[in-house]
Structures are given as C-alpha cells and as structure tokens.
Design a protein around this motif. Sequence first.
Motif, mmCIF file in Angstrom:
data_model
loop_
_atom_site.group_PDB
_atom_site.id
_atom_site.type_symbol
_atom_site.label_atom_id
_atom_site.label_comp_id
_atom_site.label_asym_id
_atom_site.label_seq_id
_atom_site.Cartn_x
_atom_site.Cartn_y
_atom_site.Cartn_z
ATOM 1 N N ILE A 148 0.872 -1.172 0.000
ATOM 2 C CA ILE A 148 0.000 0.000 0.000
ATOM 3 C C ILE A 148 0.904 1.216 0.000
ATOM 4 C CG2 ILE A 148 -1.815 1.249 1.280
ATOM 5 C CD1 ILE A 148 -2.846 -1.486 0.637
ATOM 6 N N GLY A 149 0.721 2.098 -0.974
ATOM 7 C CA GLY A 149 1.615 3.248 -1.034
ATOM 8 C C GLY A 149 0.967 4.451 -1.686
ATOM 9 N N ARG A 150 1.643 5.570 -1.559
ATOM 10 C CA ARG A 150 1.154 6.802 -2.179
ATOM 11 C C ARG A 150 1.289 6.703 -3.699
ATOM 12 N NH1 ARG A 150 3.318 9.629 2.525
ATOM 13 N NH2 ARG A 150 5.336 9.830 1.517
ATOM 14 N N PRO A 151 0.523 7.537 -4.448
ATOM 15 C CA PRO A 151 0.475 7.410 -5.909
ATOM 16 C C PRO A 151 1.835 7.445 -6.612
ATOM 17 C CG PRO A 151 -1.233 8.911 -5.161
ATOM 18 C CD PRO A 151 -0.423 8.547 -3.954
ATOM 19 N N ASN A 152 2.781 8.255 -6.099
ATOM 20 C CA ASN A 152 4.052 8.396 -6.814
ATOM 21 C C ASN A 152 5.097 7.348 -6.435
ATOM 22 O OD1 ASN A 152 4.142 9.441 -4.264
ATOM 23 N ND2 ASN A 152 5.635 11.026 -4.745
ATOM 24 N N VAL A 153 4.766 6.450 -5.539
ATOM 25 C CA VAL A 153 5.740 5.466 -5.073
ATOM 26 C C VAL A 153 5.728 4.240 -5.987
ATOM 27 C CG1 VAL A 153 6.406 3.981 -3.132
ATOM 28 C CG2 VAL A 153 5.459 6.244 -2.696
ATOM 29 N N LYS A 154 6.930 3.793 -6.422
ATOM 30 C CA LYS A 154 7.011 2.666 -7.353
ATOM 31 C C LYS A 154 7.476 1.371 -6.695
ATOM 32 C CE LYS A 154 8.365 5.488 -11.324
ATOM 33 N NZ LYS A 154 9.565 5.896 -12.076
ATOM 34 N N TRP A 155 8.183 1.497 -5.573
ATOM 35 C CA TRP A 155 8.797 0.313 -4.975
ATOM 36 C C TRP A 155 8.271 0.077 -3.572
ATOM 37 C CZ3 TRP A 155 12.059 4.063 -7.392
ATOM 38 C CH2 TRP A 155 12.459 3.689 -8.690
ATOM 39 N N CYS A 156 8.286 -1.185 -3.162
ATOM 40 C CA CYS A 156 7.712 -1.543 -1.866
ATOM 41 C C CYS A 156 8.612 -1.134 -0.709
ATOM 42 C CB CYS A 156 7.427 -3.038 -1.815
ATOM 43 S SG CYS A 156 8.904 -4.057 -1.666
ATOM 44 N N SER A 157 9.904 -0.964 -0.995
ATOM 45 C CA SER A 157 10.843 -0.685 0.093
ATOM 46 C C SER A 157 12.010 0.146 -0.428
ATOM 47 C CB SER A 157 11.400 -2.001 0.644
ATOM 48 O OG SER A 157 12.130 -2.666 -0.380
ATOM 49 N N LYS A 158 12.781 0.681 0.511
ATOM 50 C CA LYS A 158 13.975 1.442 0.126
ATOM 51 C C LYS A 158 14.951 0.538 -0.607
ATOM 52 C CE LYS A 158 14.024 5.218 3.424
ATOM 53 N NZ LYS A 158 14.367 5.603 4.791
ATOM 54 N N THR A 159 15.051 -0.711 -0.148
ATOM 55 C CA THR A 159 15.975 -1.663 -0.775
ATOM 56 C C THR A 159 15.640 -1.832 -2.256
ATOM 57 O OG1 THR A 159 15.863 -2.824 1.314
ATOM 58 C CG2 THR A 159 16.988 -3.959 -0.468
ATOM 59 N N CYS A 160 14.370 -2.070 -2.566
ATOM 60 C CA CYS A 160 13.965 -2.252 -3.961
ATOM 61 C C CYS A 160 14.198 -0.978 -4.764
ATOM 62 C CB CYS A 160 12.497 -2.659 -4.052
ATOM 63 S SG CYS A 160 12.224 -4.374 -3.589
ATOM 64 N N GLY A 161 13.942 0.179 -4.164
ATOM 65 C CA GLY A 161 14.132 1.457 -4.847
ATOM 66 C C GLY A 161 15.589 1.694 -5.201
ATOM 67 N N SER A 162 16.488 1.483 -4.223
ATOM 68 C CA SER A 162 17.894 1.780 -4.506
ATOM 69 C C SER A 162 18.482 0.739 -5.457
ATOM 70 C CB SER A 162 18.722 1.905 -3.225
ATOM 71 O OG SER A 162 18.526 0.790 -2.413
ATOM 72 N N ARG A 163 18.030 -0.522 -5.363
ATOM 73 C CA ARG A 163 18.500 -1.546 -6.301
ATOM 74 C C ARG A 163 18.143 -1.144 -7.741
ATOM 75 N NH1 ARG A 163 16.687 -7.157 -4.225
ATOM 76 N NH2 ARG A 163 14.707 -6.435 -5.018
ATOM 77 N N SER A 164 16.913 -0.661 -7.925
ATOM 78 C CA SER A 164 16.473 -0.275 -9.261
ATOM 79 C C SER A 164 17.221 0.944 -9.774
ATOM 80 C CB SER A 164 14.974 0.020 -9.266
ATOM 81 O OG SER A 164 14.263 -1.138 -8.974
ATOM 82 N N ARG A 165 17.501 1.895 -8.856
ATOM 83 C CA ARG A 165 18.230 3.098 -9.276
ATOM 84 C C ARG A 165 19.653 2.750 -9.673
ATOM 85 N NH1 ARG A 165 14.535 6.022 -5.885
ATOM 86 N NH2 ARG A 165 15.515 5.156 -4.051
ATOM 87 N N VAL A 166 20.281 1.834 -8.923
ATOM 88 C CA VAL A 166 21.650 1.412 -9.260
ATOM 89 C C VAL A 166 21.656 0.763 -10.634
ATOM 90 C CG1 VAL A 166 23.452 -0.275 -8.692
ATOM 91 C CG2 VAL A 166 22.456 1.136 -6.885
ATOM 92 N N ARG A 167 20.681 -0.076 -10.888
ATOM 93 C CA ARG A 167 20.622 -0.761 -12.188
ATOM 94 C C ARG A 167 20.467 0.239 -13.335
ATOM 95 N NH1 ARG A 167 16.204 -4.018 -11.749
ATOM 96 N NH2 ARG A 167 17.370 -5.516 -10.535
ATOM 97 N N LYS A 168 19.623 1.244 -13.092
ATOM 98 C CA LYS A 168 19.378 2.253 -14.126
ATOM 99 C C LYS A 168 20.665 3.042 -14.404
ATOM 100 C CE LYS A 168 16.017 5.832 -15.253
ATOM 101 N NZ LYS A 168 15.055 6.782 -14.690
ATOM 102 N N MET A 169 21.398 3.363 -13.333
ATOM 103 C CA MET A 169 22.648 4.109 -13.488
ATOM 104 C C MET A 169 23.637 3.292 -14.306
ATOM 105 S SD MET A 169 23.152 6.141 -9.905
ATOM 106 C CE MET A 169 24.425 5.031 -9.363
ATOM 107 N N ARG A 170 23.741 1.962 -13.993
ATOM 108 C CA ARG A 170 24.651 1.079 -14.735
ATOM 109 C C ARG A 170 24.278 1.059 -16.207
ATOM 110 N NH1 ARG A 170 24.633 -3.521 -10.757
ATOM 111 N NH2 ARG A 170 26.078 -2.844 -9.158
ATOM 112 N N ARG A 171 22.975 0.949 -16.450
ATOM 113 C CA ARG A 171 22.490 0.899 -17.850
ATOM 114 C C ARG A 171 22.871 2.180 -18.578
ATOM 115 N NH1 ARG A 171 17.301 -1.340 -16.781
ATOM 116 N NH2 ARG A 171 16.545 0.790 -16.570
#
Length: 175
Positions: A148-171
């Motif tokens: 359950i999250g606010r409209p602008n939130v994409k990830w369930c946790s900080k861990t998932c958010g930072s993992r995705s951001r790291v991947r995007k940066m690598r890409r």
Amino acid sequence: MEKALQECFYVLQTDKTGRTNGKPPIRYDKSYKSYLLEGANNHVQQLEGRDSVQKAHDEFIYFCMDEYLKKGASPALLNALNSQVCVVGHQCHVMPIGKKLVAMFVAHIPHNPPPTVFAAYMFSNMTSLGWLDGLKRCKSPECQKFFIGRPNVKWCSKTCGSRSRVRKMRRNSKA
Ligand SMILES: [Zn+2]
C-alpha cells in the motif's frame, strides 16, 4: 460522530453440526490490515514451510489481488468471490460497547471449509472496508510484492528502490 461500527467484522467457525457452542466470534479490525498483503506476497515469494491449505489460501488471495489491481471489481473477480462466500451465513448477535448495545452480524463459516472460502471472505470484507486502498505492486522485477503506497511510489521498500536506481545508473553509463 462515532464511526467505529463499520471498522471491523466478526467471524465464527461453526462445528460439524453447524452450531457455535457458545464460542465467541473473532473480531477483525484494522490491526489485521496487512492480512491480505501477507497472503498474496507469500504466494509471490513462494514462501517455504507452508502446508497445502495455506498455499491454496495464499494463491486465492493472490489471484483476487492481482485481478483487483488490474481490473477492479471485474466479473471474473466477483464470480470467484461469490462462488466461495455463498456458503457463509450471517447471524445477528447483540454485543455491548461500553453501556450501549450494538447489533452485529457475525459470519458463520462452516466447519473445516476449503481454504478458499475463508480467503474469499477475508478478501471481500477487508477490501470493502477500504483496507486495500492505495494497493500497488513493486516495480522491481525480482520483487513484485504487493504493498500500500502513495500514488508516486514505485517500490515496496527502500531496498527495492535503490537496487532499481543502481541498475538504471549502470544501464545509462554503458550506453
Ligand atoms: Zn519490492
């Protein structure tokens, strides 16, 4: 204004003969708010250590939640729920709240029901009480947990958010 009355619901499991034998009903209030998320996420993660009853229960909640998130109150979801909850009867019980009395409808779930009956009853009531408002699914491909999250939130946790951001940066740095 007191609005406590609609914030909970009551469930009782009857014995083989359909009687309650004076057992008190179980009150489900907001402290059970995460019940559906846990069930569905157990299925998403294929949590070990569950027996077949628990697995069937979790899988049914997963199906309902996935459908509800994608299509809302679709005919398929309503059919799935109604085909299960139709065996649940309700009985009127009068209970005290302080010095006042309140008439409550207690769900009578038949003895040893299929796990899908209980799951469907929980899903129907908790969802209609608004406990799934703001339901989302984690955008991290290896997570995909419901939350359950606010409209602008994409990830369930900080861990998932930072993992995705790291991947995007690598890409981006490879490109
Ligand atoms: Zn996640």
